[in-house]
Design a protein around this motif. Structure first.
Motif, PDB file in Angstrom:
ATOM      1  N   THR A   1       0.813  -1.214   0.000  1.00 27.48           N
ATOM      2  CA  THR A   1       0.000   0.000   0.000  1.00 27.48           C
ATOM      3  C   THR A   1       0.843   1.258   0.000  1.00 27.48           C
ATOM      4  O   THR A   1       0.400   2.289  -0.508  1.00 27.48           O
ATOM      5  CB  THR A   1      -0.930   0.015   1.224  1.00 27.48           C
ATOM      6  N   ASP A   2       2.040   1.212   0.556  1.00 27.96           N
ATOM      7  CA  ASP A   2       2.904   2.399   0.540  1.00 27.96           C
ATOM      8  C   ASP A   2       4.172   2.166  -0.274  1.00 27.96           C
ATOM      9  O   ASP A   2       5.158   2.875  -0.124  1.00 27.96           O
ATOM     10  CB  ASP A   2       3.266   2.824   1.964  1.00 27.96           C
TER      11      ASP A   2
ATOM     12  N   ASN B   1       8.551   2.804  -0.423  1.00 29.36           N
ATOM     13  CA  ASN B   1       8.779   3.683   0.724  1.00 29.36           C
ATOM     14  C   ASN B   1      10.264   3.866   1.027  1.00 29.36           C
ATOM     15  O   ASN B   1      10.634   4.296   2.119  1.00 29.36           O
ATOM     16  CB  ASN B   1       8.052   3.154   1.972  1.00 29.36           C
TER      17      ASN B   1
END
Length: 320
Positions: free
Chosen positions: A23-24, A27
């Protein structure tokens, strides 16, 4: 607990953790390995696209040039990387169609060796002559080569690279014999020898030739005329149907999660859709060519089939 069971548990743990992690993604910085030499046409295109991709991702993209051994050094480094989406590989087309046996594990095969991710660009290849050679046009070159078989040499950035393969295709289609002079470390040294008249010809992408104002551009190997180079004839105008060119894409180590591949591909498409980037690449003879992973796989398979007769003929001539 056996090693096999431990390995399975690690794979399952990684797979289970990925959806939440994705989801991220990304990063942290992403490393992208290239097999091309700094300053080459492929390297220039690679860095321009990676710079924009980093902006879209909001993370630094770290380009890493690892040329040498026909691309095997970069391919090995990339294949041994952790398949977490933070190390990718940007191989040139030649690694998929290069001479078998020239280096270990080449040519590459998808998806046996890597997972296809996306495409960066198609790169035009130009055939140019030294001012001292007196060669002004492609028909002139062909006529001279027929009179002096094997005596006219051309500089190429390595045996098995697309510049060398384009020369082989020219020999085959024109019924001539040239002498390939391979150079390692990018086009700079080759261009110096061509400008100095030590080698009469060079086959290279435009970025590698841009600073050489004195050389004679004979033709571009693209199937159709390039709008950004209106005064450069195509090889096909002399040899109908002739087409050759470079390409660069993105692949990932085996085991890289599908979610990461999908996000990288979508981000690449966004970058390649930027009009200003497309314009800047076109001025360098490179043309954006977004592809899905499935399209990358089909493109590579088609290229391998297209070049197979040329490679087989070359290998047969070497064995003589």
């Amino acid at each position: 607990m056996t090693r096999c069971v431990v390995g399975i548990l690690l794979v399952l743990a990684t797979t289970a953790a990925w959806p939440a992690f994705a989801t991220d993604y990304p990063n942290k910085p992403i490393k992208v390995i290239s097999d091309s030499a700094p300053g080459s046409a492929v390297d220039v295109t690679f860095r321009m696209v990676m710079d924009r991709l980093g902006t879209v991702f909001g993370q630094q993209i770290i380009p890493v040039d690892q040329p040498g051994a026909g691309g095997a050094i970069a391919a090995h480094a990339a294949s041994e990387s952790i398949p977490d989406g933070y190390t990718l590989f940007a191989p040139a087309l030649s690694l998929f169609i290069s001479l078998p046996g020239k280096a270990d594990n080449l040519p590459l095969i998808l998806p046996r060796d890597f997972l296809p991710v996306g495409s960066l660009a198609q790169l035009s290849v130009f055939i140019c002559a030294s001012p001292q050679s007196g060669i002004k046009t492609l028909p002139d070159l062909i006529a001279r080569a027929k009179e002096r078989p094997g005596e006219i040499s051309f500089a190429a950035t390595g045996i098995g690279r697309i510049t060398h393969l384009t020369g082989l295709l020219l020999e085959s289609r024109a019924g001539i014999k040239l002498q390939a002079v391979p150079y390692a470390g990018g086009p700079a040294a080759a261009l110096t020898d061509v400008i100095g008249g030590r080698v009469p010809l060079i086959i290279e992408g435009y970025s590698g030739l841009a600073e050489a104002r004195s050389i004679n551009v004979l033709a571009v190997a693209s199937a159709h005329p390039l709008p950004d180079f209106p005064n450069v004839p195509t090889v096909a105008e002399t040899l109908p149907g002739f087409a050759a060119g470079g390409w660069q894409g993105i692949v990932a180590p085996l085991g890289t999660p599908a979610a990461a591949i999908q996000k990288i591909n979508a981000s690449l498409r966004k970058v390649l859709g930027e009009a200003e980037l497309a314009k800047q690449l076109a001025l360098r003879g490179a043309y954006v060519d977004p592809m899905s992973p499935t399209e990358v796989n089909a493109f590579i398979n088609a290229q391998q089939e297209q070049w197979r007769p040329i490679l087989e003929a070359f290998e047969a001539s070497v064995r003589k």
